[in-house]
Design an enzyme around this catalytic site. Structure first.
Site, PDB file in Angstrom:
ATOM      1  CG  HIS A  79      -1.613  -1.296   1.446  1.00 34.20           C
ATOM      2  ND1 HIS A  79      -1.131  -2.267   2.307  1.00 34.20           N
ATOM      3  CD2 HIS A  79      -2.732  -1.799   0.895  1.00 34.20           C
ATOM      4  CE1 HIS A  79      -1.938  -3.321   2.273  1.00 34.20           C
ATOM      5  NE2 HIS A  79      -2.922  -3.060   1.430  1.00 34.20           N
ATOM      6  CD  GLU A 131      -3.412   3.478  -2.948  1.00 35.65           C
ATOM      7  OE1 GLU A 131      -3.416   4.262  -3.922  1.00 35.65           O
ATOM      8  OE2 GLU A 131      -4.024   2.384  -2.951  1.00 35.65           O
ATOM      9  CB  CYS A 200      -4.195   0.369 -10.409  1.00 40.59           C
ATOM     10  SG  CYS A 200      -4.997  -1.104  -9.773  1.00 40.59           S
ATOM     11  CG  ASN A 230      -9.158  -4.532  -4.474  1.00 37.17           C
ATOM     12  OD1 ASN A 230      -9.638  -5.519  -5.025  1.00 37.17           O
ATOM     13  ND2 ASN A 230      -8.172  -4.629  -3.601  1.00 37.17           N
TER      14      ASN A 230
END
EC number: 1.17.7.4
Length: 319
Positions: A79, A131, A200, A230
């Site tokens: 992260h 992150e 991403c 995610n």
């Protein structure tokens, strides 16, 4: 007794992305190079199955650097970490390996470049996520403003509306982020936009795969950890696409079978840190209860690979 018929639609792509695969390899190769214990700051990826397996191999997971001894190597999670963390490791003369996903590192570099050009940064992300903490920690305190929702944009207090840029966490909902970006551009027309989308490829592809399933299924199972950004976004995408039932499960044992009564078509997706063995486990659980047909719904093939750091490559290449 005859089992009721059911079709499982497997989303593809699903599961490990290149950044997760690289991070796990880094821990495995570090254990091979230095032996156990190897310390890892934060869970290397957000998946209990993966973390437990690496712990069994000799990895020790800690939340802060001061929990690790100076005479053992330490790995930073996929992260990313604030700049203060490697600086502290160097001050303590620790051997460390940075497993930050290269796509997260790209966002870090982007933030630094804008800062050097005198722009104030706005980050679209989730407060408290590792992150987000790592990315905001690339710049001096106060240089990055965090927004989580469209409503947050209205309350932003910036130094100069003509000198702004935005970046995003890599694991966000594409649709939600687009709405926030639109609000930012409406309020700050001069805002500098990323050269390339920060969300991403793996996040984009997995959300696209769930959307591709949505018109075929009555329920969606997302395999992933509750602290996986995610994975949680995949559940939200499924619900937004009209799935009556959308569950996040870490293992097959967590499936709420009562909610699937009368259902004949179920989608299965997996977050970027969920190994394929957990998908196989879910399929096996359905086959125990249903006359199960499995169909693959593939939207794109992924061929992305990231190299591990040189210090570990050299060890692997040494005869």
């Amino acid at each position: 007794m005859t089992k009721p018929p059911l079709t499982l639609y497997l989303a593809a792509p699903r599961g490990f992305c290149a950044g997760v695969d690289r991070a796990i390899k880094i821990v495995e190769m570090a254990l091979e190079k230095w032996g156990a214990p190897v310390y890892v700051r934060h869970e290397i990826v957000h998946n209990k199955f993966v973390v437990d397996r690496l712990r069994d191999m000799g990895a020790v997971f800690v939340e802060e650097l001061d929990e690790a001894p100076t005479d053992r190597p330490v790995i930073f999670s996929a992260h990313g970490v604030p700049k203060s963390v490697p600086a502290e490791a160097e001050r303590r003369n620790m051997v460390y390996v940075d497993a930050t996903c290269p796509l997260v590192s790209k966002v870090h570099l982007e933030a630094e470049r804008h800062h050097e050009n005198g722009l104030q940064m706005i980050m679209i992300g989730h407060a408290g996520h590792p992150e987000t903490i790592g990315t905001m920690g690339q710049l001096p305190e106060g240089e990055v403003l965090l927004v989580e929702t469209v409503e947050d944009v209205a309350g932003l207090e910036v130094r100069d509306p003509e000198r702004l840029a935005y970046i995003t966490q890599t694991t966000l909902s594409i649709d939600d982020t687009a709405a926030i970006v639109a609000a930012l551009r409406e309020r700050f027309p001069a805002i500098n936009i990323p050269r390339k989308e920060d969300i991403c490829y793996a996040t984009t592809n997995r959300q696209g795969a769930v959307k591709a399933l949505s018109d075929r299924i009555e329920a969606l199972l997302v395999i992933g950890a509750p602290n996986s950004s995610n994975s949680r976004r995949l559940v939200e995408v499924g619900r937004a696409a009209g799935c009556r039932v959308a569950q996040l499960v870490q293992r097959a044992t967590e499936i709420d079978w009562d909610s699937l009564q009368g259902v004949t078509a179920v989608g299965v997706a997996a977050g970027a840190s969920a190994p394929e063995v957990l998908v196989d486990e879910v399929i096996a659980a359905f086959r125990e209860r249903f006359d199960t047909t499995v169909e693959l719904v593939e939207t794109v093939k992924e061929r992305v690979e990231f190299k591990v750091p040189r210090i570990l490559r050299e060890a692997a290449e040494t005869p």
